[in-house]
Design an enzyme around this catalytic site. Structure first.
Site, PDB file in Angstrom:
ATOM      1  CD  GLU A  14      50.771  34.821  37.914  1.00 20.99           C
ATOM      2  OE1 GLU A  14      50.998  35.176  36.742  1.00 20.99           O
ATOM      3  OE2 GLU A  14      49.756  34.183  38.243  1.00 20.99           O
ATOM      4  CE  LYS A  16      51.594  34.503  33.063  1.00 19.00           C
ATOM      5  NZ  LYS A  16      50.959  35.305  34.110  1.00 19.00           N
ATOM      6  N   GLY A  17      56.718  37.209  31.878  1.00 15.85           N
ATOM      7  CA  GLY A  17      57.537  37.722  30.776  1.00 15.85           C
ATOM      8  C   GLY A  17      59.013  37.671  31.123  1.00 15.85           C
ATOM      9  CB  ALA A  39      47.903  38.376  28.079  1.00 14.36           C
ATOM     10  N   GLY A  40      49.013  40.940  29.347  1.00  9.12           N
ATOM     11  CA  GLY A  40      50.008  41.991  29.210  1.00  9.12           C
ATOM     12  C   GLY A  40      51.321  41.479  29.764  1.00  9.12           C
ATOM     13  CG  HIS A  41      53.390  38.391  28.809  1.00  4.69           C
ATOM     14  ND1 HIS A  41      53.635  37.216  28.140  1.00  4.69           N
ATOM     15  CD2 HIS A  41      52.470  38.101  29.738  1.00  4.69           C
ATOM     16  CE1 HIS A  41      52.877  36.262  28.648  1.00  4.69           C
ATOM     17  NE2 HIS A  41      52.162  36.782  29.611  1.00  4.69           N
ATOM     18  CE  LYS A 330      56.383  43.613  40.248  1.00  4.19           C
ATOM     19  NZ  LYS A 330      55.154  44.324  40.042  1.00  4.19           N
TER      20      LYS A 330
HETATM   21  P1  IMP Z   1      38.732  38.579  30.454  1.00  3.30           P
HETATM   22  O1  IMP Z   1      39.861  37.617  30.310  1.00  3.30           O
HETATM   23  O2  IMP Z   1      38.976  39.885  29.779  1.00  3.30           O
HETATM   24  O3  IMP Z   1      37.417  37.962  30.061  1.00  3.30           O
HETATM   25  O4  IMP Z   1      38.604  38.944  32.025  1.00  3.30           O
HETATM   26  C1  IMP Z   1      38.218  37.973  32.985  1.00  3.30           C
HETATM   27  C2  IMP Z   1      38.980  38.180  34.275  1.00  3.30           C
HETATM   28  O5  IMP Z   1      40.358  37.886  34.066  1.00  3.30           O
HETATM   29  C3  IMP Z   1      38.950  39.613  34.805  1.00  3.30           C
HETATM   30  O6  IMP Z   1      38.984  39.567  36.227  1.00  3.30           O
HETATM   31  C4  IMP Z   1      40.256  40.205  34.300  1.00  3.30           C
HETATM   32  O7  IMP Z   1      40.706  41.285  35.082  1.00  3.30           O
HETATM   33  C5  IMP Z   1      41.164  39.005  34.432  1.00  3.30           C
HETATM   34  N1  IMP Z   1      42.320  39.044  33.521  1.00  3.30           N
HETATM   35  C6  IMP Z   1      42.324  38.814  32.200  1.00  3.30           C
HETATM   36  N2  IMP Z   1      43.575  38.923  31.709  1.00  3.30           N
HETATM   37  C7  IMP Z   1      44.373  39.187  32.738  1.00  3.30           C
HETATM   38  C8  IMP Z   1      45.791  39.373  32.877  1.00  3.30           C
HETATM   39  O8  IMP Z   1      46.572  39.284  31.926  1.00  3.30           O
HETATM   40  N3  IMP Z   1      46.236  39.623  34.130  1.00  3.30           N
HETATM   41  C9  IMP Z   1      45.420  39.680  35.210  1.00  3.30           C
HETATM   42  N4  IMP Z   1      44.106  39.522  35.133  1.00  3.30           N
HETATM   43  C10 IMP Z   1      43.581  39.265  33.911  1.00  3.30           C
END
Ligand code: IMP
Length: 460
Positions: A14, A16-17, A39-41, A330
């Protein structure tokens, strides 16, 4: 000053970063409370773009102590690599603190995550394959390795001697993969421990000390409410609690130490990985959102699935997170669309449903009931005052705010810090306007039948 929680209200990503970046000036400590390097910020500061997976985005500000809380699962190699990358780019990491109680993502967790997904072929969760689920499962099974264990090679060896045979049996017999070797694992883990030793502390004590001194603590959620293990679209969820309550268990704060919860959402919806997504668009509009919004995963590079904003889970997300105000990101991406739609209810098996069903099968059958709005053509990325937005954009934001029941205080119209509209005061401890008593929930049914708000127009 008490604590502020930043929480995603959708399926993650969304923005959040950027919220953390906006608040950074007033903040002394930024805590990640769950998730891991899934995660990716992305934070844009001037011409520099930083993509962080594990280190809290507070690291980019010298006055902030970035904390990885006990609720996070840590891949030590990723952490070391990310800290090295930051140092190379001139960002100091000496302040980074990692909870001694945080669980370690071991190499066998990563292998098992990939292997289990491969076995589910066609029915996979679409995980990031970073070992998140297996690491949290071992935590619950009480066979996890914690950061503090990395500092005690003798005890670690004894622990791994017990755990590893079982892991190897599954890897070899169930998945036909190579086993891990005990001596090698102990050596790698000991090396991680030595290198991370100065960073491994009791972060709960650190956070409590900061709060006692009146410092502002920010708790940064990863992923989002709809990926929450308990409240999301199970089983297509992550294995932790991204909701604001997760900040207490995973960040070391008490519920009453949090006096502000900023919910973050985008002006449309995206989802990475599998699972039902009622408003998904596989058309020209979907491509517009994908391309204009650069909707590619920060961690895996996967294309994000894109669709219209889904307001059905919004009230629920606002309520369970105790959201005091919202940051809407956005909005600029919607410019150029002739019409903008909002999903205000679902039609499931001929019934109108206004709540998110907990069954994935029901959600998969949900057809969105849309309210349609006039779009706007103007590029809004240079606008800095709400009153200067095109009337159609203002109306869209007003309607979203009405559906949420709490103020949309901040609107973002671009990645940069400057591309921000401060629309209203940010209340702390706001009262959430509840959706009204709807009875004690319906057993066995998809939700409450009834009319949806705002005289929705069905999609043609
Ligand atoms: P996991 O967290 O890698 O076990 O993935 C489980 C689900 O969460 C999957 O649908 C991933 O694509 C989703 N997911 C995990 N981390 C993120 C994120 O940072 N952003 C969006 N989707 C995420």
């Amino acid at each position: 000053m008490a604590a502020t929680v930043i929480v995603g209200l959708q399926w993650g990503d969304e923005g959040k970063g950027k919220t953390t970046d906006l608040l950074a000036e007033s903040v002394a400590v930024v805590v990640r409370y769950q998730g891991g390097d899934n995660a990716g910020h992305t934070i844009v500061i001037g011409d520099s773009v930083f993509k962080l997976h594990l280190v809290p985005s507070g690291v980019l500000y010298p006055h902030i102590t970035p904390v990885i809380g006990n609720g996070v699962v840590v891949n030590p190699q990723t952490l070391l690599d990310e800290m090295a990358m930051l140092e190379e780019r001139g960002v100091g990491t000496a302040n980074v603190r990692v909870s001694e109680a945080a669980h370690v993502i071991m190499p066998y967790h990563v292998a098992l995550d990939g292997a289990m997904e491969a076995r589910l072929a066609g029915e996979e969760i679409g995980t990031t394959r970073r070992g998140i689920g297996p690491a949290y499962a071992d935590r619950a099974w009480r066979i996890g390795v914690r950061m503090a264990d990395l500092l005690e090679p003798g005890a670690l060896r004894t622990r791994l001697e017990r755990i590893l045979p079982e892991k190897n049996a599954v890897l070899v017999q169930t998945h036909g993969l190579e086993p891990f070797e005990l001596d090698d694992l102990v050596a790698r883990a000991t090396d991680w421990g030595e290198r991370l030793r100065p960073h491994i502390v009791d972060t709960t004590a650190l956070v409590q000390d900061a709060l006692a001194r009146g410092l502002h603590v920010l708790l940064e959620g990863a992923q989002g409410t709809l990926l929450d293990l308990d409240h999301g679209t199970y089983p297509y969820v992550t294995s932790s609690n991204p909701i604001a309550g997760g900040a207490c268990t995973g960040g070391g704060v008490g519920p009453l130490q949090v006096d502000e919860v900023i919910g973050v959402m985008k002006a449309y919806a995206t989802r990475v990985g599998s699972g039902p997504f009622p408003t998904e668009l596989d058309d020209e509009t979907g491509r517009h959102l994908l391309e204009r919004g650069h909707e590619f995963g920060t961690t895996t590079g996967r294309r994000r699935r894109c669709g219209w904003f889904d307001a059905v889970p919004l009230r629920h997300a606002v309520a369970i997170n105790s959201v005091t105000s919202i940051m809407l990101n956005k909005l600029d991406i919607l410019s150029g669309l002739p019409e903008v739609r909002l999903c205000v209810a679902y039609r499931i098996d001929g019934r109108i449903v206004e709540r998110l069903p907990s069954s994935p099968d029901l959600l998969a059958r949900a057809e969105p009931v849309y309210e349609a709005f006039e779009g706007w053509d103007e590029d809004v990325s240079g606008i800095r005052r709400a009153e200067d937005l095109p009337a159609a954009a203002r109306r869209y934001v007003d309607v979203l705010e009405g559906l949420a029941g709490v103020p949309i205080s901040i609107v973002s119209v671009g990645a940069d810090r400057q591309a921000t509209i401060l629309r209203r005061e940010r209340p702390r401890r706001a009262t959430v306007a509840g959706p009204g008593w709807a009875g004690g929930g319906e057993a066995g049914g998809p939700g409450r039948a009834g009319s949806s708000p705002g005289a929705p127009v069905d999609a043609p």
